[in-house]
Write a protein that holds these residues in place. Sequence first.
Motif, short mmCIF file in Angstrom:
data_model
loop_
_atom_site.label_atom_id
_atom_site.label_comp_id
_atom_site.label_asym_id
_atom_site.label_seq_id
_atom_site.Cartn_x
_atom_site.Cartn_y
_atom_site.Cartn_z
N ASP A 106 -13.62 34.80 14.55
CA ASP A 106 -13.57 35.03 15.77
C ASP A 106 -12.02 35.23 16.05
OD1 ASP A 106 -12.52 32.55 15.73
OD2 ASP A 106 -13.13 31.86 17.60
N GLY A 107 -11.19 35.01 15.17
CA GLY A 107 -9.79 35.41 15.36
C GLY A 107 -9.67 36.78 15.29
N ASP A 140 -15.42 29.76 9.12
CA ASP A 140 -14.41 29.45 10.07
C ASP A 140 -14.33 27.78 10.47
OD1 ASP A 140 -12.72 29.01 12.38
OD2 ASP A 140 -13.59 30.70 13.40
N ASP A 143 -5.46 33.18 16.30
CA ASP A 143 -6.28 32.35 15.58
C ASP A 143 -6.13 32.97 14.15
OD1 ASP A 143 -8.19 30.19 14.81
OD2 ASP A 143 -9.64 31.11 15.97
N ASP A 146 -10.06 29.33 7.82
CA ASP A 146 -10.93 30.27 7.38
C ASP A 146 -11.19 30.39 6.02
OD1 ASP A 146 -11.16 30.90 10.24
OD2 ASP A 146 -10.53 33.06 9.95
#
Length: 263
Positions: A204-205, A41, A250, A26
Amino acid sequence: MTDGEAGHQLHAALTDVGRVRAHNEDAFLAEPTVGLYAVADGMGGHAAGEVASAMAIETLRERLAGREAPDPRASDPADLRDRLAQTLRDAGRAIHDRGRERPEQRGMGTTATSLLLRPDGGLLIGHVGDSRAYRLRGGELSRMTRDHTVVQERVERGELTPEQARHHPASGVLTRALGVPEAITPDTHAGEWEEGDLYLLCSDGLTGMLSDDELRRTLRSGGAESGRPEALEELARALVDAANERGGRDNVTVVLVRPDGAA
Ligand code: CA
Protein backbone atom coordinates in the motif's frame (compact mmCIF):
# COMPACT_ATOMS: atom_id res chain seq x y z
CA MET A 1 16.32 -5.00 -7.95
CA THR A 2 16.28 -8.39 -9.56
CA ASP A 3 15.31 -9.55 -12.96
CA GLY A 4 15.05 -12.97 -14.35
CA GLU A 5 14.13 -14.95 -17.36
CA ALA A 6 13.09 -18.53 -16.86
CA GLY A 7 10.39 -20.55 -18.47
CA HIS A 8 8.32 -17.93 -20.17
CA GLN A 9 8.33 -15.23 -17.54
CA LEU A 10 10.10 -11.93 -17.20
CA HIS A 11 9.98 -10.18 -13.88
CA ALA A 12 11.35 -7.22 -12.01
CA ALA A 13 11.01 -6.57 -8.27
CA LEU A 14 11.97 -3.58 -6.18
CA THR A 15 11.44 -2.56 -2.56
CA ASP A 16 12.22 0.82 -1.05
CA VAL A 17 12.00 2.24 2.46
CA GLY A 18 10.29 5.42 1.21
CA ARG A 19 10.90 8.94 2.46
CA VAL A 20 9.54 8.83 6.00
CA ARG A 21 9.96 5.43 7.65
CA ALA A 22 13.18 4.31 9.33
CA HIS A 23 12.78 0.61 8.46
CA ASN A 24 11.50 -1.33 5.50
CA GLU A 25 8.98 -3.88 6.76
CA ASP A 26 7.95 -5.02 3.28
CA ALA A 27 9.26 -8.19 1.67
CA PHE A 28 8.83 -9.86 -1.70
CA LEU A 29 9.29 -13.22 -3.35
CA ALA A 30 10.14 -13.98 -6.99
CA GLU A 31 10.61 -17.63 -7.96
CA PRO A 32 10.29 -17.66 -11.76
CA THR A 33 11.22 -21.34 -12.07
CA VAL A 34 7.90 -22.26 -10.45
CA GLY A 35 6.06 -19.05 -11.41
CA LEU A 36 5.58 -17.91 -7.80
CA TYR A 37 5.57 -14.22 -6.81
CA ALA A 38 4.46 -12.47 -3.62
CA VAL A 39 4.49 -9.25 -1.64
CA ALA A 40 4.15 -9.01 2.17
CA ASP A 41 3.77 -5.80 4.20
CA GLY A 42 4.58 -6.31 7.87
CA MET A 43 3.38 -4.35 10.88
CA GLY A 44 4.34 -4.26 14.54
CA GLY A 45 6.72 -2.31 16.76
CA HIS A 46 10.44 -2.89 17.38
CA ALA A 47 11.03 -4.10 13.82
CA ALA A 48 8.62 -7.00 14.40
CA GLY A 49 6.90 -6.15 11.11
CA GLU A 50 10.07 -7.18 9.30
CA VAL A 51 9.98 -10.53 11.08
CA ALA A 52 6.33 -11.11 10.19
CA SER A 53 6.66 -10.26 6.50
CA ALA A 54 9.83 -12.37 6.20
CA MET A 55 8.07 -15.33 7.84
CA ALA A 56 5.17 -15.09 5.38
CA ILE A 57 7.54 -14.96 2.40
CA GLU A 58 9.68 -17.84 3.69
CA THR A 59 6.63 -20.01 4.32
CA LEU A 60 5.39 -19.43 0.77
CA ARG A 61 8.85 -20.20 -0.61
CA GLU A 62 9.28 -23.40 1.39
CA ARG A 63 5.81 -24.78 0.76
CA LEU A 64 5.40 -23.83 -2.88
CA ALA A 65 8.91 -23.45 -4.29
CA GLY A 66 11.20 -25.36 -1.89
CA ARG A 67 13.08 -28.53 -2.69
CA GLU A 68 10.56 -30.51 -0.64
CA ALA A 69 7.54 -28.87 -2.26
CA PRO A 70 5.59 -30.76 -4.86
CA ASP A 71 6.02 -29.08 -8.25
CA PRO A 72 3.15 -26.59 -8.38
CA ARG A 73 3.20 -26.73 -12.17
CA ALA A 74 2.39 -30.42 -12.14
CA SER A 75 -0.29 -30.19 -9.47
CA ASP A 76 -4.02 -30.29 -9.93
CA PRO A 77 -5.32 -26.67 -9.93
CA ALA A 78 -7.87 -27.32 -7.17
CA ASP A 79 -5.24 -29.01 -4.97
CA LEU A 80 -2.88 -26.13 -5.59
CA ARG A 81 -5.52 -23.60 -4.62
CA ASP A 82 -6.13 -25.48 -1.35
CA ARG A 83 -2.40 -25.69 -0.72
CA LEU A 84 -1.95 -21.96 -1.28
CA ALA A 85 -4.77 -21.12 1.14
CA GLN A 86 -3.43 -23.58 3.72
CA THR A 87 0.08 -22.15 3.38
CA LEU A 88 -1.21 -18.65 4.15
CA ARG A 89 -3.23 -19.91 7.13
CA ASP A 90 -0.18 -21.78 8.46
CA ALA A 91 2.02 -18.72 8.00
CA GLY A 92 -0.51 -16.66 9.99
CA ARG A 93 -0.54 -19.20 12.79
CA ALA A 94 3.27 -19.38 12.91
CA ILE A 95 3.53 -15.58 13.07
CA HIS A 96 0.98 -15.43 15.86
CA ASP A 97 2.76 -18.18 17.83
CA ARG A 98 6.14 -16.46 17.44
CA GLY A 99 4.59 -13.21 18.69
CA ARG A 100 3.28 -14.94 21.80
CA GLU A 101 6.72 -16.37 22.61
CA ARG A 102 8.55 -13.05 22.32
CA PRO A 103 7.06 -10.02 24.06
CA GLU A 104 8.88 -7.58 21.76
CA GLN A 105 7.18 -9.19 18.77
CA ARG A 106 3.72 -9.50 20.30
CA GLY A 107 0.94 -8.43 18.00
CA MET A 108 3.05 -8.44 14.84
CA GLY A 109 1.32 -9.22 11.58
CA THR A 110 1.61 -8.98 7.84
CA THR A 111 -0.30 -8.89 4.61
CA ALA A 112 0.47 -11.45 1.91
CA THR A 113 -0.54 -11.27 -1.75
CA SER A 114 0.75 -14.09 -3.95
CA LEU A 115 0.50 -14.95 -7.63
CA LEU A 116 1.20 -18.37 -9.10
CA LEU A 117 1.48 -18.58 -12.90
CA ARG A 118 1.26 -22.01 -14.49
CA PRO A 119 2.75 -22.91 -17.87
CA ASP A 120 -0.65 -24.30 -18.94
CA GLY A 121 -2.09 -20.76 -18.83
CA GLY A 122 -3.67 -20.98 -15.39
CA LEU A 123 -3.07 -18.55 -12.59
CA LEU A 124 -3.84 -18.52 -8.89
CA ILE A 125 -3.98 -15.66 -6.44
CA GLY A 126 -3.90 -16.04 -2.66
CA HIS A 127 -4.46 -12.89 -0.64
CA VAL A 128 -4.81 -11.49 2.87
CA GLY A 129 -4.67 -7.80 3.79
CA ASP A 130 -4.30 -4.62 1.73
CA SER A 131 -1.41 -5.37 -0.58
CA ARG A 132 -2.79 -5.80 -4.10
CA ALA A 133 -2.53 -7.67 -7.36
CA TYR A 134 -3.34 -5.90 -10.62
CA ARG A 135 -3.48 -7.03 -14.23
CA LEU A 136 -2.87 -4.80 -17.24
CA ARG A 137 -4.49 -6.38 -20.32
CA GLY A 138 -5.17 -4.55 -23.56
CA GLY A 139 -4.40 -1.24 -21.86
CA GLU A 140 -7.03 -1.80 -19.17
CA LEU A 141 -6.03 -2.15 -15.52
CA SER A 142 -7.98 -4.56 -13.30
CA ARG A 143 -7.61 -4.99 -9.57
CA MET A 144 -7.50 -8.73 -8.87
CA THR A 145 -7.68 -8.53 -5.07
CA ARG A 146 -10.11 -6.97 -2.64
CA ASP A 147 -8.57 -5.00 0.23
CA HIS A 148 -9.31 -6.46 3.65
CA THR A 149 -9.81 -3.05 5.23
CA VAL A 150 -12.52 -1.20 7.08
CA VAL A 151 -12.53 1.55 4.43
CA GLN A 152 -12.99 -0.99 1.60
CA GLU A 153 -16.13 -2.27 3.34
CA ARG A 154 -17.35 1.32 3.50
CA VAL A 155 -16.65 1.73 -0.25
CA GLU A 156 -18.72 -1.38 -0.92
CA ARG A 157 -21.58 0.01 1.17
CA GLY A 158 -21.46 3.20 -0.90
CA GLU A 159 -20.30 5.35 2.04
CA LEU A 160 -16.92 6.31 0.57
CA THR A 161 -15.56 6.69 -2.95
CA PRO A 162 -12.34 4.80 -3.71
CA GLU A 163 -10.49 8.14 -3.71
CA GLN A 164 -11.91 9.07 -0.29
CA ALA A 165 -10.90 5.64 1.00
CA ARG A 166 -7.36 6.13 -0.27
CA HIS A 167 -6.94 9.35 1.70
CA HIS A 168 -8.93 8.26 4.77
CA PRO A 169 -7.07 8.38 8.11
CA ALA A 170 -8.20 4.79 8.80
CA SER A 171 -7.16 3.51 5.36
CA GLY A 172 -4.59 1.16 6.91
CA VAL A 173 -6.93 -0.57 9.38
CA LEU A 174 -7.09 -4.21 8.29
CA THR A 175 -9.97 -6.63 8.75
CA ARG A 176 -7.78 -9.63 7.92
CA ALA A 177 -4.02 -10.13 8.41
CA LEU A 178 -1.56 -12.97 9.00
CA GLY A 179 -0.61 -13.12 12.68
CA VAL A 180 -3.91 -12.17 14.31
CA PRO A 181 -5.24 -14.53 17.01
CA GLU A 182 -8.38 -15.56 15.11
CA ALA A 183 -8.33 -18.08 12.25
CA ILE A 184 -8.47 -16.20 8.96
CA THR A 185 -9.71 -17.21 5.53
CA PRO A 186 -7.43 -16.14 2.70
CA ASP A 187 -9.11 -15.06 -0.53
CA THR A 188 -8.14 -17.25 -3.44
CA HIS A 189 -8.87 -16.65 -7.09
CA ALA A 190 -8.23 -18.92 -10.06
CA GLY A 191 -8.04 -17.57 -13.60
CA GLU A 192 -6.04 -17.63 -16.79
CA TRP A 193 -3.24 -15.47 -18.06
CA GLU A 194 -2.89 -14.40 -21.68
CA GLU A 195 0.03 -13.36 -23.83
CA GLY A 196 0.67 -9.65 -23.39
CA ASP A 197 -0.62 -9.51 -19.80
CA LEU A 198 1.38 -7.58 -17.24
CA TYR A 199 0.89 -8.36 -13.54
CA LEU A 200 1.72 -6.04 -10.65
CA LEU A 201 1.90 -7.04 -6.99
CA CYS A 202 2.43 -4.12 -4.62
CA SER A 203 2.22 -2.90 -1.05
CA ASP A 204 0.00 0.00 0.00
CA GLY A 205 3.02 2.30 -0.02
CA LEU A 206 2.41 2.40 -3.78
CA THR A 207 -1.39 2.48 -3.89
CA GLY A 208 -1.65 4.99 -1.04
CA MET A 209 0.39 7.43 -3.10
CA LEU A 210 -0.99 6.71 -6.62
CA SER A 211 -4.55 6.25 -7.83
CA ASP A 212 -5.49 3.31 -10.07
CA ASP A 213 -5.67 5.72 -12.99
CA GLU A 214 -2.13 6.94 -12.33
CA LEU A 215 -0.95 3.34 -12.02
CA ARG A 216 -2.57 2.46 -15.32
CA ARG A 217 -0.92 5.37 -17.10
CA THR A 218 2.50 4.48 -15.72
CA LEU A 219 2.12 0.78 -16.55
CA ARG A 220 0.94 1.56 -20.07
CA SER A 221 3.92 3.81 -20.64
CA GLY A 222 6.13 0.78 -20.07
CA GLY A 223 3.95 -1.57 -22.08
CA ALA A 224 5.20 -0.51 -25.48
CA GLU A 225 8.54 -2.22 -24.99
CA SER A 226 7.38 -5.60 -23.80
CA GLY A 227 9.97 -8.32 -24.06
CA ARG A 228 12.94 -6.13 -23.21
CA PRO A 229 14.09 -7.15 -19.71
CA GLU A 230 15.36 -3.67 -18.83
CA ALA A 231 11.96 -2.20 -19.66
CA LEU A 232 10.38 -4.03 -16.70
CA GLU A 233 13.15 -2.92 -14.35
CA GLU A 234 12.72 0.66 -15.51
CA LEU A 235 8.99 0.38 -14.98
CA ALA A 236 9.45 -0.93 -11.41
CA ARG A 237 11.81 1.97 -10.73
CA ALA A 238 9.34 4.46 -12.24
CA LEU A 239 6.55 3.22 -9.94
CA VAL A 240 8.72 3.46 -6.80
CA ASP A 241 10.02 6.89 -7.83
CA ALA A 242 6.48 8.14 -8.41
CA ALA A 243 5.40 7.01 -4.91
CA ASN A 244 8.44 8.72 -3.38
CA GLU A 245 7.84 11.91 -5.35
CA ARG A 246 4.35 12.02 -3.85
CA GLY A 247 5.81 11.89 -0.36
CA GLY A 248 6.87 8.27 0.09
CA ARG A 249 4.99 8.04 3.38
CA ASP A 250 5.37 4.26 3.58
CA ASN A 251 7.62 1.45 2.38
CA VAL A 252 7.03 0.75 -1.32
CA THR A 253 7.30 -2.66 -2.95
CA VAL A 254 6.49 -3.64 -6.52
CA VAL A 255 6.77 -6.96 -8.35
CA LEU A 256 6.09 -6.92 -12.10
CA VAL A 257 5.62 -10.11 -14.12
CA ARG A 258 5.10 -10.77 -17.82
CA PRO A 259 4.05 -14.42 -18.17
CA ASP A 260 5.09 -14.66 -21.82
CA GLY A 261 8.23 -12.57 -21.44
CA ALA A 262 10.57 -14.96 -23.20
CA ALA A 263 8.16 -16.02 -25.93
CA1 CA B 1 2.51 -0.53 4.23
